[in-house]
Write an enzyme that holds these catalytic residues in place. Sequence first.
Site, PDB file in Angstrom:
ATOM      1  N   CYS A 168       0.855  -1.198   0.000  1.00 19.58           N
ATOM      2  CA  CYS A 168       0.000   0.000   0.000  1.00 19.58           C
ATOM      3  C   CYS A 168       0.888   1.244   0.000  1.00 19.58           C
ATOM      4  CB  CYS A 168      -0.891   0.031   1.234  1.00 19.58           C
ATOM      5  SG  CYS A 168      -1.786  -1.483   1.580  1.00 19.58           S
ATOM      6  N   HIS A 170       1.044   5.196  -1.402  1.00 14.49           N
ATOM      7  CA  HIS A 170       0.363   6.023  -0.399  1.00 14.49           C
ATOM      8  C   HIS A 170       1.217   6.423   0.795  1.00 14.49           C
ATOM      9  CE1 HIS A 170      -3.471   5.937  -2.421  1.00 14.49           C
ATOM     10  NE2 HIS A 170      -3.383   4.630  -2.555  1.00 14.49           N
ATOM     11  N   ARG A 215     -13.089  -0.267  -1.571  1.00 16.54           N
ATOM     12  CA  ARG A 215     -11.847   0.471  -1.848  1.00 16.54           C
ATOM     13  C   ARG A 215     -10.619  -0.400  -1.548  1.00 16.54           C
ATOM     14  NH1 ARG A 215      -9.408   3.694  -5.180  1.00 16.54           N
ATOM     15  NH2 ARG A 215      -8.140   1.899  -5.027  1.00 16.54           N
ATOM     16  N   CYS A 221      -7.904  -1.718  -4.329  1.00 18.03           N
ATOM     17  CA  CYS A 221      -6.465  -1.460  -4.243  1.00 18.03           C
ATOM     18  C   CYS A 221      -5.679  -2.763  -4.422  1.00 18.03           C
ATOM     19  CB  CYS A 221      -6.104  -0.822  -2.902  1.00 18.03           C
ATOM     20  SG  CYS A 221      -5.931   0.973  -2.980  1.00 18.03           S
TER      21      CYS A 221
END
Lengths: 210, 268
Positions: free
Chosen positions: B177, B181, B225, B229
């Site tokens: 992730c 991010h 969501r 991802c």
Amino acid sequence: MRFVTAAALSACLAVPVLAAEIPGLPTISVERREQAVRDGFRYDKLAPELKARIEQDDTQRLCTEYRNEPPPEVAARIEKAALEAIVFPEDGKFLGDWKKGEALSLNGYGLRMGDDPKRQVGGNCYACHEMAPTELSYGTLGPSLKGYGKLRDFAQDAIKEVYIKIYNPNATVACSTMPRFGTKKILSIDDIRHVLAFLFDPNSPVNREE
Amino acid sequence: MRARSIVAACLAATWLATGAAAQSDNPVEEYRRLLADPFANPGYLFVDRGEALWHQKRGPKNASLEQCDLGLGPGVLEGAYARLPRYFADADRVMDLETRLMWCMVNLQGFDEATIKKTAFSKRGGQSDMEALVAYVAEKSSGMTFEIPLEHPKEKEAYALGEAVFYRRSSYFDFSCSTCHSLDGRRIRLQELGNMTRQEDAARAMTSWPTYRVSHETLRTMQHRMWDCFWQMRMPDLDYGSELSVALITWLTKNAEGGELAVPGIKR
């Protein structure tokens, strides 16, 4: 003015949420984390090809452990192993067709759940890199590659360097953000040559003025 | 279907009416400004349908969800979403809104868990009860701020696990992730990426979900969501309501603490 500086400074200092600020957080062991990951993707019910996506190889495991900042000796080990496993084109030719390379750079298809395995997998370079100055929809996770070949006088050494970088970026910098397109067989050797041509062919839009 | 086309027409009319008056130099900003108009947000249709579903007697047990305890007591909806995820003693685990709604649908109404999981994300042209219920409950916290005290040891564990998973690299692209991010001001193509380790970015993201996704023609939830991802990361399908999904949502929501909810949101 002093107030503005102070405010900006305090905003910078105050913003990040640090785990250390939350008292009593437990340490999550690797075994605990991996168990949660396997459960979270229903590992036991998956086909072998999908199981392999969940299991970490040595590079992924080390880069996770050090959050992409391995100590020098670990970094050297990762870089050495990556370099030794690179397969170069048998005929020694690094440049393919820049038009095919451009298509691969724009293409983000492939390897997702539900994607057709018979269709060409893209390199999706534009997701992270600026390339041809005419393409405005580019990401900024990686550096700009605008004029890449021209800026390096189309030198043979630079071409080989980029081949290695695309094949396995850990050979250049351990725990790079960039995918290992060759090692993980995302792109074929021919595909990589097309992308190299997009970067290094003098006629490629990457090397032409806007 | 009919309601959707009415909304689309309203959206187009609003666009025409306001577009000429407030032309921006930046078309992307202009698009976002028009999307932000609450009267043009089809997400409210999901809020209304969710309200009806909440009160309706349904399932093998012919019961409504009115006795469902989302953390503040049976049937208390105001502010419940702004305090989730949290630990629930009856289930002995940390739950986000969707996991908790699923628990209530199974235990109060007698629905089958596997079926709820399979139908939680609507397909094109179809409807999901879960998406509507999430919109309804979340909207009851709109205007409130996220507060996630992490008092229970299992809440702390969920936060720590979420962080550990955020940095875990895997699959074809070696992505975690954090690949997308954990940096400031980056983009993937033209899409701006939030740095989820920073309160302001995490808050901007978390306070706008559930959200109406224009490109999906439906309202999407935080579980979606997360699944989306991982799909982009070339991972297998994330199990709906899994400990892993709740851990990530706990970590993200805690990082977003203090952010003011404005839901349902609307995004491209």
